[in-house]
Design a protein around this motif. Structure first.
Motif: not given
Lengths: 222, 125
Positions: A217-218, A221, B87, B90-91, B94, B97-98
């Motif tokens: 995914l990373r 994206l 999508f 999942f973005y 992320m 995660e950031d």
């Protein structure tokens, strides 16, 4: 050449001393990044003569490795060796791992635990094969043992390396960095010592799946 | 009304390829700015190219009909948006995660400061 060893460690009080003592035969400084261990890892590492950095929160192997690289940069390291703290790597392989960097042939050297006769459990072989495939899918570069924590970074890689992934997926990110910055790579066969202890410390199957998804995914994206 | 392969062209069939074109352009722009590798841009291009191709030529999906049950254009649009929803989720993952990464950088700075080493070489500091 100022060579610094970076050892990310989490609850490794029984193993860390031997790893540090063995590494000192090949490097000028050993940096241990204690990733908020609940045991006496930091104390044992300090007693063994390592420079110890302590994370106040458990942040993962990737985060600890990057902290160690930052510290090595502050010490003006020309090359950085990364080792696992559980003693599965033989520090006597450091000399062979450093050679391609010292001869100016490589910017990064990957250890290859499958390059010589090692007793590796089947489940580990399968997990590593899956890790290699996922790494290839995410980066387009095939590395024989992409998930091994034993690596050597040459001067250029030490300057340019940036690890953003905190967990075990950082190994794949390092391969990506080698593609992104067009580092010259070398792969050196090394020994590996698996024991019930190192097997128990490894990633579970579920964790492996989670890591794989994060990598894909990373990379997609990013 | 305009037609494509004998079928009337819908606004979706115009919009989806345009969005795909923008996404692909953005990906290659990131490659030129050295923030994305060529491999990642290729993966990105294949994904968005697939979205655009399905939008323009829904008949491409016919060979998947037996597996997916997608039998008409409406289903194709539904599945496409379903994919986009994943999508987006999942973005967001992320993005979380950031935030974790920001926390990690703070932990790192404190560790370096406590050991009298600074993190002046950290590109994020």
């Amino acid at each position: 050449m100022n060579v610094v060893a970076v050892i990310p460690a989490f609850n490794e009080e029984t193993r860390i001393t031997d790893v540090i003592h063995s590494a000192f035969g090949y490097v000028s400084t050993v940096i241990v990044v204690d990733d908020a261990s609940a045991d006496a890892t930091a104390v044992r590492a300090q007693e063994a003569g390592a420079l110890v950095l302590q994370h106040m929160e458990n942040s993962g192997a990737g985060a600890a490795t990057m902290t160690g690289v930052e510290a090595a940069r502050a010490l003006h390291a020309d090359a950085v060796v990364t080792l696992d703290a559980d003693g599965q790597h033989d520090p006597h392989d450091i000399a062979a791992m450093l050679k391609p960097v010292e001869e100016g042939r490589a910017d990064i050297v990957f250890a290859n635990r499958f390059g010589q006769r090692n007793s590796i459990p089947l489940i580990r072989r399968l997990a590593n094969a899956a890790g290699n495939l996922i790494t290839f899918a995410a980066t387009g570069r095939w590395v024989h043992d992409s998930q091994c924590g034993f690596k050597v970074f040459g001067p250029r890689a030490v300057r340019q390396l940036t690890i953003r992934m905190s967990g075990f997926e950082f190994c794949t990110e390092i391969v990506r960095e080698s593609v992104q910055h067009r580092w010259r790579i070398a792969q050196v066969p090394t020994k590996v010592l698996y024991s019930p202890y190192t097997m128990a410390k490894g990633q579970s199957f579920a964790k492996g799946i989670e890591t794989a998804l994060k990598i894909l995914l990373r990379s997609f994206l990013r | 009304m305009y037609t494509l392969s004998g079928m009337p062209v819908t606004p979706y069939q115009i919009l989806a390829p345009l969005v795909a074109l923008l996404a692909i352009s953005y990906a290659w722009n990131l490659v030129f700015r050295q923030k994305k590798t060529i491999w990642e841009a290729l993966l990105w291009s294949v994904f968005w190219g697939f979205i655009a191709a399905i939008a323009l030529f829904p008949d491409l999906m016919s060979y998947l009909t037996t597996v997916t049950g997608i039998k008409n254009r409406e289903n194709a649009v539904f599945i496409t948006f379903f994919g986009m929803l994943f999508f987006v989720v999942f973005y967001l993952v992320m993005r979380v995660e950031d935030l974790e990464q920001r926390q990690t950088r703070i932990v790192r700075k404190v560790a370096l400061r406590d050991s009298d080493l600074n993190g002046e070489n950290d590109p994020h500091s």
